[in-house]
Design an enzyme around this catalytic site. Structure first.
Site, PDB file in Angstrom:
ATOM      1  N   LYS A  48      28.560  49.121  14.306  1.00 40.55           N
ATOM      2  CA  LYS A  48      28.986  50.175  15.227  1.00 40.55           C
ATOM      3  C   LYS A  48      28.299  50.006  16.581  1.00 40.55           C
ATOM      4  CE  LYS A  48      29.567  54.095  13.120  1.00 40.55           C
ATOM      5  NZ  LYS A  48      28.967  55.240  12.389  1.00 40.55           N
ATOM      6  N   ARG A 118      24.392  58.611  14.747  1.00 42.72           N
ATOM      7  CA  ARG A 118      25.358  57.889  13.909  1.00 42.72           C
ATOM      8  C   ARG A 118      24.701  56.677  13.274  1.00 42.72           C
ATOM      9  NH1 ARG A 118      30.052  56.365  18.008  1.00 42.72           N
ATOM     10  NH2 ARG A 118      31.268  56.351  16.076  1.00 42.72           N
ATOM     11  N   GLY A 127      32.209  55.684   5.623  1.00 36.36           N
ATOM     12  CA  GLY A 127      31.815  56.966   5.042  1.00 36.36           C
ATOM     13  C   GLY A 127      30.551  56.943   4.200  1.00 36.36           C
ATOM     14  N   MET A 129      27.398  56.331   5.165  1.00 37.61           N
ATOM     15  CA  MET A 129      26.249  56.906   5.819  1.00 37.61           C
ATOM     16  C   MET A 129      26.762  58.092   6.639  1.00 37.61           C
ATOM     17  SD  MET A 129      24.192  54.548   4.817  1.00 37.61           S
ATOM     18  CE  MET A 129      22.891  53.907   5.776  1.00 37.61           C
ATOM     19  N   ARG A 368      36.215  48.323  15.497  1.00 39.29           N
ATOM     20  CA  ARG A 368      35.764  47.270  14.574  1.00 39.29           C
ATOM     21  C   ARG A 368      37.005  46.553  14.084  1.00 39.29           C
ATOM     22  NH1 ARG A 368      34.044  51.786  10.189  1.00 39.29           N
ATOM     23  NH2 ARG A 368      36.091  52.694   9.996  1.00 39.29           N
ATOM     24  N   HIS A 490      39.455  58.856   3.884  1.00 41.45           N
ATOM     25  CA  HIS A 490      38.549  58.074   3.049  1.00 41.45           C
ATOM     26  C   HIS A 490      39.308  57.392   1.907  1.00 41.45           C
ATOM     27  CE1 HIS A 490      35.690  57.576  -0.319  1.00 41.45           C
ATOM     28  NE2 HIS A 490      34.898  57.142   0.641  1.00 41.45           N
ATOM     29  N   SER A 816      35.595  17.146 -17.332  1.00 38.76           N
ATOM     30  CA  SER A 816      36.048  18.461 -16.902  1.00 38.76           C
ATOM     31  C   SER A 816      35.017  19.466 -17.402  1.00 38.76           C
ATOM     32  CB  SER A 816      37.426  18.765 -17.474  1.00 38.76           C
ATOM     33  OG  SER A 816      37.801  20.071 -17.118  1.00 38.76           O
ATOM     34  N   CYS A 884      37.450  23.582 -15.603  1.00 35.43           N
ATOM     35  CA  CYS A 884      38.587  24.283 -16.200  1.00 35.43           C
ATOM     36  C   CYS A 884      38.179  25.611 -16.816  1.00 35.43           C
ATOM     37  CB  CYS A 884      39.276  23.400 -17.227  1.00 35.43           C
ATOM     38  SG  CYS A 884      38.200  22.931 -18.580  1.00 35.43           S
ATOM     39  N   TYR A 904      38.884  18.521  -8.581  1.00 41.69           N
ATOM     40  CA  TYR A 904      39.850  19.618  -8.729  1.00 41.69           C
ATOM     41  C   TYR A 904      39.241  20.805  -9.465  1.00 41.69           C
ATOM     42  CZ  TYR A 904      40.493  18.190 -13.606  1.00 41.69           C
ATOM     43  OH  TYR A 904      40.275  17.901 -14.918  1.00 41.69           O
TER      44      TYR A 904
HETATM   45  P1  ADP Z   1      31.622  56.834  10.448  1.00 44.09           P
HETATM   46  O1  ADP Z   1      30.657  55.709  10.357  1.00 44.09           O
HETATM   47  O2  ADP Z   1      31.724  57.615   9.202  1.00 44.09           O
HETATM   48  O3  ADP Z   1      32.924  56.388  11.005  1.00 44.09           O
HETATM   49  P2  ADP Z   1      30.943  57.843  13.055  1.00 44.09           P
HETATM   50  O4  ADP Z   1      29.560  57.604  13.498  1.00 44.09           O
HETATM   51  O5  ADP Z   1      31.966  56.932  13.592  1.00 44.09           O
HETATM   52  O6  ADP Z   1      30.974  57.878  11.471  1.00 44.09           O
HETATM   53  O7  ADP Z   1      31.290  59.313  13.398  1.00 44.09           O
HETATM   54  C1  ADP Z   1      32.431  59.922  12.931  1.00 44.09           C
HETATM   55  C2  ADP Z   1      33.194  60.543  14.038  1.00 44.09           C
HETATM   56  O8  ADP Z   1      32.395  61.430  14.765  1.00 44.09           O
HETATM   57  C3  ADP Z   1      33.692  59.566  15.083  1.00 44.09           C
HETATM   58  O9  ADP Z   1      34.880  58.983  14.699  1.00 44.09           O
HETATM   59  C4  ADP Z   1      33.896  60.451  16.257  1.00 44.09           C
HETATM   60  O10 ADP Z   1      35.162  61.044  16.201  1.00 44.09           O
HETATM   61  C5  ADP Z   1      32.832  61.486  16.087  1.00 44.09           C
HETATM   62  N1  ADP Z   1      31.741  61.190  17.005  1.00 44.09           N
HETATM   63  C6  ADP Z   1      30.675  60.405  16.825  1.00 44.09           C
HETATM   64  N2  ADP Z   1      29.912  60.365  17.921  1.00 44.09           N
HETATM   65  C7  ADP Z   1      30.531  61.143  18.832  1.00 44.09           C
HETATM   66  C8  ADP Z   1      30.259  61.501  20.181  1.00 44.09           C
HETATM   67  N3  ADP Z   1      29.184  61.034  20.803  1.00 44.09           N
HETATM   68  N4  ADP Z   1      31.111  62.323  20.793  1.00 44.09           N
HETATM   69  C9  ADP Z   1      32.201  62.789  20.153  1.00 44.09           C
HETATM   70  N5  ADP Z   1      32.516  62.501  18.914  1.00 44.09           N
HETATM   71  C10 ADP Z   1      31.696  61.680  18.251  1.00 44.09           C
HETATM   72 MG    MG Z   2      33.525  55.997  12.682  1.00 47.55          MG
END
Ligand code: ADP
Ligand code: MG
Ligand code: MG
Length: 926
Positions: A48, A118, A127, A129, A368, A490, A816, A884, A904
């Site tokens: 990220k 984050r 999802g 973390m 990503r 999710h 083999s 095999c 092979y």
């Molecule tokens: P995940 O790893 O679960 O995708 P994120 O860190 O991407 O978690 O956070 C989830 C959501 O939170 C992001 O998709 C975004 O919509 C929102 N978010 C995260 N940081 C910010 C920010 N600085 N301002 C506004 N929304 C945010």
């Molecule tokens: Mg995200």
């Protein structure tokens, strides 16, 4: 906080050395058109953070922030959960930079800066973390936010979100059991009910302010903790929680499932908040630059107006498709379309993006490389070559060999599905989140789904929405059905990644976890746990009862020949990709097949020969088991020869069929291998029946069965030992092989038989059997007048065979590796008896990184293979060597085989395409 830390997993004493010295630079800034980092720094910044830096560097609108590197996480765990000494000052300095660039101060009651905290590991862990939004709010700063925006509803909406996220993630107020719902969710639902509204957005500022207080009270009552007001305390609490979450149960499980090392650690991103929840000109969304399900080149995503972050993914409100954004906000939509192009050109791949719109202004919050289905992976790869985004070699590496499984996966039989519709069994339609067709029994939670799967049931996991806690159940299920959540929920994301069938956001479903029932709006069906359900992840349809499935497009074109290649675009893309793979790979791919129809299927899937034809499978056929038993129970050589004479024509016909199907491709046939008792009946009634047929007494039959009993049949009277003690068995088998070869050759079809002697540990064993093979071959050549070309070789499956490979290679024309038995004999583990310990050996104790019966144990079994290859080729340079065992179809084992110089691999017919692609990966990467 304590409750969130998982119990320590027992680990072997040897551990990676902890980084003793504190790393020098640990905090990296991004935003405002520049960044300290870039996409190449995933190890340090996590996926990220690295991509936020890359986007900022590209000049995309990224809110400013900074990344605390994974080196801090590593340090943190190596030093009893303490930070490097310089971290606080570093964070302080970077926070000031952010304050400066947005013109707000963290904790300032008049003009507060709010941030998100984050997590982000090197590999994306959807999802796993937890992210905390709106951090920095308290009863004072919220008033500043109101004064600043004139929007109390927005301010309290942000505040209540913050308190519940922080309460959950950092303080640990979570549901206690599988049937309980989220405590904050419960309070929220109660509030909505009391106000007579159904959506969060219908709550007023006062309602939301009350929620903040009620959330805090719940935290105080249930945990005995005061919610922290000090923004600095909030910030460090959140940072600690992110690092702590690296070791929570679901993160550990996810890493295990995906082979991510614990040592990698996670980074923490702190970023200035932008707000999608300020009103109707605000919103948030998630999109893919192409359809992640079909692979079609269309902008594909979902958004919600007046919403924040997780709302789209969590499935609390069902989001709108991207097209609608084009209608309501064409300026932002156009901007997103431009970013879509920029990102695809830049990354040369399909991307997954997260964005927020604040008062009509677009912000990018994440990008990503997008997870996609196997079908989409093939389509993206082939089309991107046509678009000149990537080369054909890149295209090969874009498809994970295992993903081809999905391209070969069955769909519902149309007629059966139509009948289901006529019978009014179509219950509802949701989103087509994970393609393929699945039919199975309903279970409502992960635990029950796992238990049912362990009993051998096909499971459909039915949830209102899924969370990372459901992963175990998703692994166990054939298909996943959810009532809420979009294409990027999710459930949808994880299902696609796992290659599971998934229907998401099926709104008419009424699921009651406690009663374990599933009802459908407007219908009177009531389904219970254990009832049959069928879901079509390609169309989103949900059916009561079972529906039969049919083969994929590729299978219908290649195997069934019920579909014309010209009218099968999916097949054509598959065929182009496979042609590229064949162009680069050097490892040949053969199939394990015992019958003519399997052989033809193998050829259609691209097999270049048969690597293992097990003759004993033939003996289990109706017509053959009788004479086989007669042969085994024969009391004299004459009687045995008489029984063998009955088997000869039957085997000959089988071999002829295979030779015809293979049309000149090599066919390796193994002589009789399993212990003889496997062919005899063990129930008294069956023994009596056999006694009657053979004109023997029951007691005599039972005596013979008892005499053949072995304490350890895996290491008993089997393999070449049978043919040495009863040479007439080998004689009959090779006669059948060569007579069939002569017959087919006379028909004008080339034949290349290779006779393989199993379980050889000593060269003399092979010598004794080879004499028979050569004698019979000469006899048959003379009798038939056909010149026969053939090879004699051995299966290497005991350690002594590996170690004396130089001696064995004097006689053997090929090796083999029978890696199933070689793994058993090398590890001293009987596969059939390994159930009690092998799973914990891999999962809990990490003694083996992967199941050694699935993926070659490179250090042990692999070392024996290396020795055998080296010694064998010292005696006989150019010795042809293959494998095999089951491992021949396992992509990582295929790469190993390429590296040690095998000629092979041989695997089951349906895994031949996977092995071909894996062999191409091996050639391109090693
Ligand atoms: P995940 O790893 O679960 O995708 P994120 O860190 O991407 O978690 O956070 C989830 C959501 O939170 C992001 O998709 C975004 O919509 C929102 N978010 C995260 N940081 C910010 C920010 N600085 N301002 C506004 N929304 C945010
Ligand atoms: Mg995200
Ligand atoms: Mg074997």
């Amino acid at each position: 906080m304590g409750g969130r830390i998982s119990k320590k997993v027992v680990r072997p004493a040897v551990k990676a050395k902890p980084a003793k010295a504190a790393p020098s630079k640990v905090v990296y800034a991004f935003g405002g058109g520049k960044a300290d980092g870039n996409a190449g720094m995933k190890e340090l910044l996590g996926g990220k953070g690295a991509n936020l830096a890359e986007m900022a560097g590209l000049g995309l609108p990224v809110p400013p922030g900074f990344t605390i590197s994974t080196a801090v996480c590593t340090y943190y765990y190596a030093h009893g959960r303490k930070y490097p000494p310089a971290l606080r000052a570093d964070v302080e300095r970077h926070l000031q930079q952010v304050e400066y660039s947005v013109g707000k101060r963290f904790g300032d009651p008049a003009n507060p800066l709010l941030v998100s905290v984050r997590s982000g590991a090197r590999a994306s862990m959807p999802g796993m973390m937890d992210t905390i939004l709106n951090l920095g709010l308290n009863d004072e700063t919220v008033r500043g936010l109101i004064a600043l925006t004139g929007n109390p509803r927005f301010a309290y909406d942000s505040y209540r979100r913050f308190v519940s996220m922080y309460g959950d993630v950092v303080l640990g107020l979570k549901p206690q059991s599988k049937d309980e719902s989220d405590p904050f969710e419960e309070i929220l639902e109660r509030k909505k009910h009391a106000r007579g509204v159904s959506l969060d957005t219908e709550l007023t500022a006062d309602d939301l302010r009350e929620l903040v207080a009620e959330f805090k009270t719940a935290i105080k009552q249930r945990l005995g903790i005061d919610f922290p007001d000090d923004p600095q305390e909030q910030l460090w609490g959140a940072v600690g929680a992110v690092f702590g979450s690296w070791h929570n149960d679901r993160a550990i499980l996810y890493r295990k499932l995906n082979g991510i090392p614990d040592a990698w650690g996670t980074a923490v991103n702190v970023q200035a908040m932008v707000f999608g929840n300020m009103g109707e000109d605000c919103g948030t969304g998630v999109a893919f630059t192409r359809d992640p399900s079909s692979g079609e080149n269309v902008f594909y995503g979902e958004f919600l107006m007046n919403a924040q972050g997780e709302d789209v993914v969590a499935g609390t409100r069902t989001p709108l498709p991207m097209r609608q954004l084009e209608a309501t906000n064409p300026v932002v939509y156009e901007q997103l379309m431009t970013i879509r192009r920029t990102l695809e050109r830049h990354y040369r791949d399909m991307m997954d993006i997260e964005f927020t719109i604040q008062q009509g202004v677009l912000y990018m919050l994440q990008c990503r490389v997008g997870k996609r289905t196997g079908v989409a992976a093939v389509r993206n790869a082939v089309e991107m070559v046509d678009e000149r985004l990537i080369t054909w070699k890149d295209a090969i590496l874009r498809v994970d060999p295992e993903q081809l499984n999905q391209v070969l996966r069955p769909t519902f039989i149309p007629a059966d599905k139509e009948r289901a519709i006529e019978e009014r069994r179509l219950l509802a339609k949701g989103l087509n989140a994970g393609p393929g067709a699945a039919t199975g029994r309903i279970y409502f939670n992960a635990e029950d789904a796992e238990a049912a799967a362990a009993r051998g049931e096909a499971v459909i996991l039915v949830r209102i929405e899924t969370s990372p806690d459901d992963i175990r159940g998703m692994v166990a299920a054939q298909g996943i059905l959810t009532a809420r959540g979009g294409m990027t929920s999710h459930a949808a994301l994880v299902a696609r990644q796992m290659g599971k069938v998934c229907v998401a956001g099926c709104e008419p479903l009424r699921i009651d976890y406690r009663a374990r029932t599933l009802r459908i709006d407007g219908r009177d069906d009531a389904l219970r746990e254990g009832d049959d359900l069928s879901i079509d992840g390609t169309t989103g349809e949900v059916f009561r009862g079972r529906i039969d499935t049919q083969p994929s497009e590729v299978v219908r074109v290649l195997i069934d020949r019920t579909l014309d290649a010209q009218s099968a675009p999916g097949y054509q893309r598959y065929a182009r990709l496979m042609a590229w793979a064949d162009k680069v790979r050097t490892l040949r791919v053969r199939a394990n097949a015992d019958q003519p129809d399997q052989s033809s299927a193998a050829v259609a899937f691209g097999a270049e020969g048969i690597g293992l034809c097990r003759t004993e499978h033939m003996f289990f056929g109706e017509d053959k088991i009788g004479p086989m038993r007669e042969m085994i129970l024969a009391e004299s050589l004459e009687a045995r020869r008489a029984a063998l004479a009955k088997l000869l024509p039957l085997q000959r016909a089988d071999f002829a069929g295979i030779f015809r199907a293979m049309a000149g491709k090599p066919v390796t046939i193994r002589t009789l291998d399993p212990p003889l008792h496997e062919f005899l009946p063990h129930e008294t009634v069956d023994q009596q029946a056999l006694a009657d047929i053979l004109g023997m007494s029951l007691s005599r039959v039972q005596e013979r069965v008892a005499a053949l009993h072995e304490f350890n049949p895996m290491l008993g009277f089997r393999g070449c030992r049978l043919g040495i003690i009863f040479p007439e068995i080998t004689e009959m088998q090779v006669r059948a092989i060569f007579e069939a070869a002569a017959t087919v050759q006379k028909e004008g079809i080339a034949v290349r038989p290779e006779v393989m002697i199993p379980l050889v540990g000593h060269v003399k064993e092979l010598d004794l059997q080879t004499v028979i093979v050569r004698r019979v071959a000469a006899e048959v050549a003379k009798e038939s007048g056909v010149k026969l070309a053939y090879g004699v070789g051995t299966m290497i499956e005991v350690p002594r065979g590996c170690l004396t490979a130089d001696q064995i290679a004097h006689t053997a024309e090929f090796f083999s590796f029978g890696t199933n038995d070689l793994t058993q004999t090398a590890l001293g583990v009987s596969r059939d008896d390994a159930g009690r310990f092998l799973v914990p050996y891999v999962g809990e104790f990490e003694i083996y990184a992967r199941d050694p019966f699935q993926s070659i144990d490179e250090d042990g079994v692999g070392a024996l293979i290396r020795i055998a290859v080296e010694r064998g080729r010292t005696t006989r340079p150019g010795l042809k060597i293959g494998i095999c065992g089951e491992h021949g179809g396992d992509p990582s084992s295929v790469v190993f085989c390429h590296r040690v110089g095998l000629d092979y691999v041989s695997c089951s017919p349906y895994r031949v395409p996977i092995a071909r692609l894996a062999a191409a990966h091996a050639a391109l990467t090693s």
